[in-house]
Design a protein around this motif. Structure first.
Motif, short mmCIF file in Angstrom:
data_model
loop_
_atom_site.label_atom_id
_atom_site.label_comp_id
_atom_site.label_asym_id
_atom_site.label_seq_id
_atom_site.Cartn_x
_atom_site.Cartn_y
_atom_site.Cartn_z
N MET A 157 0.84 -1.20 0.00
CA MET A 157 0.00 0.00 0.00
C MET A 157 0.86 1.24 0.00
SD MET A 157 -2.85 -1.21 2.76
CE MET A 157 -1.61 -2.07 3.73
N GLY B 223 0.45 4.50 -2.64
CA GLY B 223 0.63 4.74 -4.05
C GLY B 223 -0.66 4.44 -4.78
N ASP B 224 -1.32 3.36 -4.42
CA ASP B 224 -2.62 3.03 -4.97
C ASP B 224 -3.75 3.52 -4.07
OD1 ASP B 224 -1.44 1.69 -7.11
OD2 ASP B 224 -1.23 -0.14 -5.92
N ARG C 76 -2.84 9.49 -1.69
CA ARG C 76 -2.72 8.12 -2.18
C ARG C 76 -1.43 7.43 -1.77
NH1 ARG C 76 0.24 7.78 -7.08
NH2 ARG C 76 0.98 9.81 -7.83
N HIS C 77 -0.45 8.19 -1.26
CA HIS C 77 0.81 7.59 -0.85
C HIS C 77 0.80 7.10 0.60
CE1 HIS C 77 2.67 8.59 -4.60
NE2 HIS C 77 2.45 9.87 -4.44
#
Length: 236
Positions: free
Chosen positions: A1, A3-4, A121-122
């Motif tokens: 997890m 990034g997505d 998202r990071h």
């Protein structure tokens, strides 16, 4: 997890925090860096300076100590800066955001309000807590950090910031957590770092705490050393 998009967790009661985190695979009993301060009103230059400092001086300490970072979860200001710095470094430490549910846009859900902000998202995890206004997450953020740290050291790093930064600072001090002000990042951090007669009473009150200290953003070596000491690592 990271990034997505973060794994989204929901917590309704403070006593449930540790169990929810553990159930999602968040390591507990590790040192914690709490990052608070500027969000949407933080200017681009201060965000750039903070990102470089995090990348070069702070996140290597976090990664080396097996620590976690806890912040405000959204894709603005200090939270965006640490998310981008973590991604650029290819780091794997937990980056846990905490946000009031009514202020953010969760994946698969409609925006709860017109001013709701996207989750960064990071981040690896986003803990959504009760609340509809900015600042409702402040005590929860401090409690999530405490649940992750357990008996291990934790420290709050404050960069820039507005009114909510004063709340975050107060919650850290109330829990006995030391606060490092990044002087030179503007607004709340600088107001507290330079507080004196005639200053904002909130700044004077914060500056009087033995738990609050300032270090200049232009001294990366000193910032890294201060974070290392606060998180219990030997000097050097």
């Amino acid at each position: 997890m990271g990034g997505d998009g973060p794994a989204v967790l929901r917590v309704a009661r403070v006593p449930d925090i540790a169990a929810v985190l553990a159930g999602a695979g968040v390591p507990l009993g590790v040192p914690v860096l709490v990052l608070v301060g500027g969000a949407g009103d933080m200017d681009d230059e201060h965000e750039r300076l903070l990102g470089a400092l995090l990348r070069d001086a702070v996140l290597p300490v976090v990664a080396g100590l097996g620590a976690a970072v806890v912040d405000g979860a959204t894709e603005v200001g200090v939270m965006r800066a640490v998310g981008r710095a973590r991604a650029a470094a290819g780091a794997v430490f937990p980056l846990i955001g905490v946000a009031a549910e009514g202020t953010v846009v969760a994946p698969g859900h409609p925006p709860p309000s017109a001013d709701a902000v996207a989750l960064d998202r990071h981040h690896t995890h986003a803990v959504l807590v009760p609340g509809t206004a900015w600042g409702d997450e402040s005590p929860w953020l401090a409690d999530v950090a405490g649940a992750v740290a357990g008996t291990r050291p934790s420290v709050t790093l404050l960069a820039n910031g507005g009114d909510i930064a004063y709340l975050d600072l107060e919650h850290s001090v109330d829990r006995g957590r030391p606060v490092l002000l990044l002087a030179g990042t503007g607004r709340t951090a600088d107001a507290v770092a330079t507080a004196g007669p005639g200053s904002d009473p909130r700044a004077r009150r914060a500056a009087a705490s033995r738990l609050v200290a300032a270090v200049g953003i232009d001294d990366a070596v000193a910032v890294g050393a201060a974070v290392r000491r606060a998180l219990g690592a030997p000097a050097g």
